[in-house]
Design a protein around this motif. Structure first.
Motif, PDB file in Angstrom:
ATOM      1  N   ILE A 118      -5.149   7.483  -1.313  1.00 45.89           N
ATOM      2  CA  ILE A 118      -4.575   7.500   0.039  1.00 45.89           C
ATOM      3  C   ILE A 118      -4.372   8.957   0.468  1.00 45.89           C
ATOM      4  CG2 ILE A 118      -2.560   6.885   1.455  1.00 45.89           C
ATOM      5  CD1 ILE A 118      -2.123   4.505  -0.477  1.00 45.89           C
ATOM      6  N   ASN A 119      -4.992   9.324   1.575  1.00 44.39           N
ATOM      7  CA  ASN A 119      -4.854  10.690   2.092  1.00 44.39           C
ATOM      8  C   ASN A 119      -4.484  10.734   3.562  1.00 44.39           C
ATOM      9  OD1 ASN A 119      -5.720  12.370  -0.272  1.00 44.39           O
ATOM     10  ND2 ASN A 119      -7.524  11.060  -0.077  1.00 44.39           N
ATOM     11  N   ALA A 120      -4.588   9.593   4.239  1.00 46.77           N
ATOM     12  CA  ALA A 120      -4.321   9.548   5.678  1.00 46.77           C
ATOM     13  C   ALA A 120      -3.763   8.184   6.050  1.00 46.77           C
ATOM     14  CB  ALA A 120      -5.619   9.803   6.447  1.00 46.77           C
ATOM     15  N   ILE A 121      -3.239   8.092   7.268  1.00 50.07           N
ATOM     16  CA  ILE A 121      -2.665   6.830   7.744  1.00 50.07           C
ATOM     17  C   ILE A 121      -3.684   5.696   7.668  1.00 50.07           C
ATOM     18  CG2 ILE A 121      -1.698   5.643   9.763  1.00 50.07           C
ATOM     19  CD1 ILE A 121      -0.650   8.351  10.712  1.00 50.07           C
ATOM     20  N   THR A 122      -4.921   6.008   8.031  1.00 44.22           N
ATOM     21  CA  THR A 122      -5.952   4.961   8.064  1.00 44.22           C
ATOM     22  C   THR A 122      -6.214   4.356   6.683  1.00 44.22           C
ATOM     23  OG1 THR A 122      -7.571   6.752   7.968  1.00 44.22           O
ATOM     24  CG2 THR A 122      -7.144   5.795  10.127  1.00 44.22           C
ATOM     25  N   ASP A 123      -5.840   5.086   5.619  1.00 41.95           N
ATOM     26  CA  ASP A 123      -6.031   4.571   4.258  1.00 41.95           C
ATOM     27  C   ASP A 123      -4.997   3.511   3.875  1.00 41.95           C
ATOM     28  OD1 ASP A 123      -8.178   6.306   3.865  1.00 41.95           O
ATOM     29  OD2 ASP A 123      -6.890   7.913   3.135  1.00 41.95           O
ATOM     30  N   LEU A 124      -4.031   3.261   4.775  1.00 40.89           N
ATOM     31  CA  LEU A 124      -2.964   2.292   4.468  1.00 40.89           C
ATOM     32  C   LEU A 124      -3.385   0.848   4.751  1.00 40.89           C
ATOM     33  CD1 LEU A 124       0.185   4.150   5.860  1.00 40.89           C
ATOM     34  CD2 LEU A 124      -0.518   3.913   3.469  1.00 40.89           C
ATOM     35  N   LYS A 125      -4.589   0.660   5.295  1.00 41.07           N
ATOM     36  CA  LYS A 125      -5.049  -0.690   5.625  1.00 41.07           C
ATOM     37  C   LYS A 125      -4.999  -1.592   4.388  1.00 41.07           C
ATOM     38  CE  LYS A 125      -8.806  -3.202   7.842  1.00 41.07           C
ATOM     39  NZ  LYS A 125     -10.127  -3.128   8.466  1.00 41.07           N
ATOM     40  N   GLY A 126      -4.309  -2.727   4.525  1.00 40.27           N
ATOM     41  CA  GLY A 126      -4.207  -3.687   3.439  1.00 40.27           C
ATOM     42  C   GLY A 126      -3.277  -3.275   2.314  1.00 40.27           C
ATOM     43  N   ARG A 127      -2.548  -2.175   2.504  1.00 50.69           N
ATOM     44  CA  ARG A 127      -1.655  -1.668   1.451  1.00 50.69           C
ATOM     45  C   ARG A 127      -0.211  -2.079   1.732  1.00 50.69           C
ATOM     46  NH1 ARG A 127      -4.193   1.994  -2.489  1.00 50.69           N
ATOM     47  NH2 ARG A 127      -6.104   2.761  -1.545  1.00 50.69           N
ATOM     48  N   THR A 128       0.659  -1.773   0.768  1.00 51.54           N
ATOM     49  CA  THR A 128       2.093  -2.038   0.915  1.00 51.54           C
ATOM     50  C   THR A 128       2.817  -0.705   1.108  1.00 51.54           C
ATOM     51  OG1 THR A 128       1.941  -4.002  -0.474  1.00 51.54           O
ATOM     52  CG2 THR A 128       4.131  -3.043  -0.195  1.00 51.54           C
ATOM     53  N   VAL A 129       3.603  -0.651   2.161  1.00 56.08           N
ATOM     54  CA  VAL A 129       4.297   0.591   2.525  1.00 56.08           C
ATOM     55  C   VAL A 129       5.802   0.393   2.393  1.00 56.08           C
ATOM     56  CG1 VAL A 129       4.699   2.278   4.364  1.00 56.08           C
ATOM     57  CG2 VAL A 129       2.439   1.225   4.110  1.00 56.08           C
ATOM     58  N   ALA A 130       6.441   1.295   1.650  1.00 51.89           N
ATOM     59  CA  ALA A 130       7.897   1.223   1.461  1.00 51.89           C
ATOM     60  C   ALA A 130       8.601   2.202   2.390  1.00 51.89           C
ATOM     61  CB  ALA A 130       8.262   1.550   0.017  1.00 51.89           C
ATOM     62  N   THR A 131       9.747   1.792   2.860  1.00 53.31           N
ATOM     63  CA  THR A 131      10.660   2.721   3.515  1.00 53.31           C
ATOM     64  C   THR A 131      12.080   2.226   3.254  1.00 53.31           C
ATOM     65  OG1 THR A 131      11.053   4.054   5.480  1.00 53.31           O
ATOM     66  CG2 THR A 131      10.815   1.678   5.814  1.00 53.31           C
ATOM     67  N   THR A 132      13.059   2.991   3.724  1.00 55.94           N
ATOM     68  CA  THR A 132      14.454   2.680   3.406  1.00 55.94           C
ATOM     69  C   THR A 132      15.108   1.940   4.564  1.00 55.94           C
ATOM     70  OG1 THR A 132      14.493   4.672   2.058  1.00 55.94           O
ATOM     71  CG2 THR A 132      16.628   3.704   2.622  1.00 55.94           C
ATOM     72  N   THR A 133      15.825   0.878   4.250  1.00 58.61           N
ATOM     73  CA  THR A 133      16.536   0.087   5.253  1.00 58.61           C
ATOM     74  C   THR A 133      17.442   0.985   6.094  1.00 58.61           C
ATOM     75  OG1 THR A 133      16.536  -1.791   3.747  1.00 58.61           O
ATOM     76  CG2 THR A 133      18.098  -1.881   5.568  1.00 58.61           C
ATOM     77  N   GLY A 134      17.416   0.781   7.409  1.00 49.48           N
ATOM     78  CA  GLY A 134      18.295   1.545   8.298  1.00 49.48           C
ATOM     79  C   GLY A 134      17.715   2.863   8.763  1.00 49.48           C
ATOM     80  N   THR A 135      16.460   3.156   8.387  1.00 53.06           N
ATOM     81  CA  THR A 135      15.822   4.400   8.840  1.00 53.06           C
ATOM     82  C   THR A 135      14.749   4.076   9.881  1.00 53.06           C
ATOM     83  OG1 THR A 135      14.093   4.374   7.146  1.00 53.06           O
ATOM     84  CG2 THR A 135      16.177   5.446   6.564  1.00 53.06           C
ATOM     85  N   THR A 136      14.239   5.125  10.508  1.00 51.32           N
ATOM     86  CA  THR A 136      13.301   4.934  11.623  1.00 51.32           C
ATOM     87  C   THR A 136      11.847   5.102  11.207  1.00 51.32           C
ATOM     88  OG1 THR A 136      13.534   7.279  12.138  1.00 51.32           O
ATOM     89  CG2 THR A 136      14.966   5.770  13.342  1.00 51.32           C
ATOM     90  N   SER A 137      11.588   5.310   9.917  1.00 47.36           N
ATOM     91  CA  SER A 137      10.258   5.750   9.500  1.00 47.36           C
ATOM     92  C   SER A 137       9.128   4.756   9.727  1.00 47.36           C
ATOM     93  CB  SER A 137      10.287   6.163   8.028  1.00 47.36           C
ATOM     94  OG  SER A 137      11.160   7.247   7.875  1.00 47.36           O
ATOM     95  N   VAL A 138       9.354   3.465   9.448  1.00 49.45           N
ATOM     96  CA  VAL A 138       8.251   2.514   9.638  1.00 49.45           C
ATOM     97  C   VAL A 138       7.968   2.305  11.125  1.00 49.45           C
ATOM     98  CG1 VAL A 138       7.623   0.075   9.457  1.00 49.45           C
ATOM     99  CG2 VAL A 138       8.198   1.336   7.431  1.00 49.45           C
ATOM    100  N   GLN A 139       9.032   2.306  11.962  1.00 42.86           N
ATOM    101  CA  GLN A 139       8.789   2.216  13.406  1.00 42.86           C
ATOM    102  C   GLN A 139       7.950   3.408  13.851  1.00 42.86           C
ATOM    103  OE1 GLN A 139      11.770   1.491  11.819  1.00 42.86           O
ATOM    104  NE2 GLN A 139      13.298   1.242  13.419  1.00 42.86           N
ATOM    105  N   THR A 140       8.257   4.583  13.300  1.00 44.99           N
ATOM    106  CA  THR A 140       7.502   5.797  13.620  1.00 44.99           C
ATOM    107  C   THR A 140       6.039   5.619  13.236  1.00 44.99           C
ATOM    108  OG1 THR A 140       9.453   7.169  13.274  1.00 44.99           O
ATOM    109  CG2 THR A 140       7.337   8.267  13.114  1.00 44.99           C
TER     110      THR A 140
END
Length: 300
Positions: free
Chosen positions: A137-159
């Motif tokens: 994974i080197n770019a956003i486009t490489d996230l297709k079909g992958r699992t992405v973690a972020t922390t509850t209560g933060t804005t990162s996944v919306q971003t």
């Protein structure tokens, strides 16, 4: 009758005093001889070493702010209480009076400014993603079909979702209860990427068993001003906090503090995070302001 009136007057006076102190943090601190500093347990700017010991760039800066306030109030002693906060509860704990000053890793944005006040920006964050070095994974486009973690209560996944490069990417979201939990998901293979502030990613990588197994990749998803947070409508306390930060910038002590926490080995593993100060942070220090992230987005 007079006794009742006197009792009522005393109650009213006490209530009035309590109400005044709710909007007057300096009076509250002076009256009690104590102050509560909101800190984080696993952030890049504020974290714990265990046993009630909290450290980090923003934690130590917060302690210096409170030291300046102690001098301003002429207090011989000021008892600092440390209150760990999470992404979910940090704003309620400030607004309900539990925490007087929160110096963790909170983004100053327009929505939050409706509930709380922010000090001048002390760190400008770039949101990116941490992955295993061998993940491909080197770019956003490489996230297709992958699992992405972020922390509850933060804005990162919306971003991430709003980022045009994400397009119609289909990826699964999982949420850690705190940043350490989110990074653990990548370590244990439950997630392919952890999307978060660069300083938080770098700090968690530096504490991993084998830091070289991880890397920060991808486009900058957003640029976010990070600042200490306090209750709204308390101009005297905000001025005291801002004046201390401006003093620390002007005398060079904040730059030394940055070097200590980002460019030198830090506890608990004595590993260097190695995150040089960004141009955006230098600019924020050169022109201290409390503008929300929407102003940064408009500049781009």
């Amino acid at each position: 009758m007079k006794k009742h009136l006197l009792a009522a007057a005393i109650v009213a006076l006490a209530a009035g005093s309590a109400f005044a102190q709710a909007g007057d943090t300096l009076a509250k601190i002076k009256g009690s001889g104590s102050v509560t500093l909101g800190v984080r347990e696993s952030s890049g700017l504020s974290y714990t070493l265990g046993n009630g010991k909290y450290v980090g760039f923003h934690t130590e800066m917060g302690e210096r702010i409170l030291d300046d306030i102690q001098k301003q109030l002429g207090l011989a002693k000021l008892d600092i209480k440390y209150q760990p906060v999470t992404s979910q509860n940090r704003i309620p704990l400030v607004t309900n009076g539990t925490v007087d000053l929160e110096c963790g890793s909170t983004t100053n944005n327009a929505a939050r400014q409706k509930d709380v006040a922010f000090a001048v920006t002390t760190y400008v964050e770039e949101v990116r993603m941490a992955v295993k070095a061998n993940s491909g994974i080197n770019a956003i486009t490489d996230l297709k079909g992958r699992t992405v973690a972020t922390t509850t209560g933060t804005t990162s996944v919306q971003t991430l979702r709003k980022n045009e490069r994400a397009g119609n990417l289909d990826f699964k979201e999982v949420y850690g209860k705190d940043h350490a939990d989110s990074f653990l998901m990548v370590e244990t293979g439950r997630a392919d990427a952890f999307v978060m502030d660069g300083s938080i990613l770098a700090a968690n990588i530096s504490k991993a068993k084998n830091p070289a197994d991880y890397k920060i990749v991808g486009e900058v998803l957003s640029v976010e001003p990070i600042a200490c947070m306090m209750r709204k409508d308390d101009p005297a306390f905000k001025k005291a906090v801002d004046d201390s930060i401006k003093r620390q910038i002007a005398d060079g002590s904040l730059a030394k503090l940055y070097d200590k926490w980002f460019m030198q080995p830090v506890p608990p593993t004595n590993t260097k995070i190695g995150l040089p100060m960004s141009e955006a942070t230098k600019e924020a220090w050169a022109h201290p302001n409390d503008k929300p992230m929407e102003d940064y987005a408009a500049k781009k």
